[in-house]
Write an enzyme that holds these catalytic residues in place. Structure first.
Site, PDB file in Angstrom:
ATOM      1  N   CYS B 110       0.815  -1.228   0.000  1.00 28.78           N
ATOM      2  CA  CYS B 110       0.000   0.000   0.000  1.00 28.78           C
ATOM      3  C   CYS B 110       0.845   1.274   0.000  1.00 28.78           C
ATOM      4  O   CYS B 110       0.351   2.345  -0.337  1.00 28.78           O
ATOM      5  CB  CYS B 110      -0.950   0.004   1.190  1.00 28.78           C
ATOM      6  SG  CYS B 110      -2.065  -1.397   1.191  1.00 28.78           S
ATOM      7  N   HIS B 244      -3.337   7.171   2.675  1.00 29.32           N
ATOM      8  CA  HIS B 244      -3.718   5.930   2.003  1.00 29.32           C
ATOM      9  C   HIS B 244      -5.095   5.531   2.521  1.00 29.32           C
ATOM     10  O   HIS B 244      -5.337   5.541   3.725  1.00 29.32           O
ATOM     11  CB  HIS B 244      -2.684   4.835   2.308  1.00 29.32           C
ATOM     12  CG  HIS B 244      -3.198   3.451   2.052  1.00 29.32           C
ATOM     13  ND1 HIS B 244      -3.787   3.095   0.858  1.00 29.32           N
ATOM     14  CD2 HIS B 244      -3.240   2.346   2.843  1.00 29.32           C
ATOM     15  CE1 HIS B 244      -4.169   1.826   0.930  1.00 29.32           C
ATOM     16  NE2 HIS B 244      -3.853   1.356   2.123  1.00 29.32           N
ATOM     17  N   ASN B 274     -10.427  -0.058   0.052  1.00 26.14           N
ATOM     18  CA  ASN B 274      -8.970   0.014   0.053  1.00 26.14           C
ATOM     19  C   ASN B 274      -8.460  -0.505  -1.294  1.00 26.14           C
ATOM     20  O   ASN B 274      -8.685  -1.665  -1.628  1.00 26.14           O
ATOM     21  CB  ASN B 274      -8.432  -0.837   1.213  1.00 26.14           C
ATOM     22  CG  ASN B 274      -6.917  -0.826   1.323  1.00 26.14           C
ATOM     23  OD1 ASN B 274      -6.221  -0.417   0.391  1.00 26.14           O
ATOM     24  ND2 ASN B 274      -6.408  -1.293   2.442  1.00 26.14           N
TER      25      ASN B 274
END
Lengths: 72, 317
Positions: B110, B244, B274
């Site tokens: 990520c 993020h 996500n």
């Protein structure tokens, strides 16, 4: 002693009345979901200078007190 | 002299998966998902390949930058896994957009987009490149256990891209790594070999949610403070904090501890879920398109993920 300190942290973090928090009070009673519990754990880690493994099932204030006492 | 962002782009698959649709697959409900994650819907790939999404996002960013593929000096794709092990995703993007430059994939989970920015900074400051295409492209739904209600609700697919050109936009950047294969793991699938005694790993996304939450907020707070200090900016100088998009609760925790206002916190998790390293460029493009960000604005990016990796930076648009 551990209980008093933890109860105070929870009361402050969640804006609860300290007298409402007993040893057998569950996080569900206090309307804390799993991530709220983690936030409380983080505040306790900071206050006690310890690292708590959250993998186990934490249901009540007593579960937290025991975990912290074992680490002290 | 480092880089400045001169174009942004994004691409999503067509299928929008709602919480209600997910609750038909696993025992969950809209209220549970929304309060714990902030997610309402996510895009899930059906026919689209990761290359399709990457090329669409790339062309979008190139158009906005007013340049063509052949003008690029380097293509970096941040992805956990392209459509193939080899060729890399970036090499196929290079072919599809008519570029002739070197192309490479990087995997920092990520945090990959910020790792990509760091790499772009290194290429540009060392005069090895002037114009770089950086794509964050992920298809997390290829690695979900659709029987596990604690993880399958969390992710979506997508690609975001930026075109970077030599300039003074980057004010500070930091990346970190701390090897760990317990908190957040996706196993690999290998072909069977008569010589191998290695056990198969689980190819599904698995995580220790509580510990990941602690790691995420702890590292984001540390990194954001550090890059802001290094850049010499304060909370009031910052137009937007763009974390993020892993979990709204993580973002809000960081926002509150740092003293940012609600308006300063960028969020798109409600409609993306996500998307790993695609989350920041997807959101960045949306904010630019909606006119919420414009030239001269200061933004702070922060990411954390498998590895464990983290990254943060301060950029003036």
């Amino acid at each position: 002693m551990t209980f008093e300190k933890i109860a105070k942290i929870i009361a402050e973090a969640r804006d609860l009345d300290l007298s409402e928090i007993k040893m057998d009070t569950s996080f569900e009673d206090m309307e804390l979901d799993s991530l709220d519990v983690i936030e409380v754990v983080m505040a306790i880690e900071e206050a006690f200078g310890i690292n708590i493994d959250t993998e186990g099932d934490l249901k009540t204030v007593e579960d937290l007190v025991k975990l912290v006492d074992n680490l002290k | 002299m480092s880089f400045q962002i001169v174009g942004t782009g994004r691409a999503n698959p067509a299928l929008v998966l709602t919480n209600e649709m997910v609750s038909k697959l696993v025992d969950t409900n809209d209220e549970w998902i929304v309060t714990r994650t902030g997610i309402n819907t996510r895009y899930v790939s059906t026919d689209e390949t990761l290359l399709d999404l990457s090329v669409e996002a790339a062309n979008n960013a190139l158009n906005k930058a007013g340049i063509e593929g052949k003008d690029l000096d380097l293509i970096i794709c941040s992805t956990l896994e392209g459509d193939y092990i080899t060729p890399s995703l970036s090499c196929l993007v290079q072919r599809e957009i008519g570029a002739v430059c070197p192309a490479v994939d990087i995997n920092a989970a990520c945090s990959g987009f910020i790792y990509g920015l760091d790499m772009a900074d290194a290429y540009i400051t060392s005069d090895k490149a002037e114009t770089i295409l950086l794509i964050g492209a992920e298809m997390m739904t290829r690695h979900l256990d659709w029987k596990d209600r604690s993880t399958c609700v969390l992710f979506g697919d997508g690609a975001g891209a930026v075109v970077l050109k030599k300039g003074n936009g980057l004010k500070s950047i930091k990346i970190t790594a701390k090897g760990d294969d317990k908190l957040l793991v996706i196993g690999n699938v290998f072909c069977s070999s008569p010589f191998s005694n290695q056990p198969q790993t689980d190819p599904h996304f698995r995580m220790n949610g509580g510990e990941v939450f602690k790691f995420a907020v702890g590292s984001a707070l540390r990194d954001v403070k550090e890059v802001m200090k290094k850049a010499g900016v304060t909370v009031s100088d910052v137009k937007m904090l763009i974390p993020h998009q892993a979990n709204l609760r993580v973002s809000q925790f960081v926002k509150e501890k740092m003293g940012f206002s609600d308006e300063q916190l960028a969020s798109a998790i409600d409609h993306y879920g996500n998307t790993s390293s695609a989350s920041i460029p997807l959101l960045l493009d949306e904010l630019v398109e909606e006119g919420k960000l414009s030239s001269g604005d200061i933004i702070v990016l922060t990411a954390f993920g498998g590895g464990l990796t983290t990254g943060a930076c301060v950029i003036e648009l």
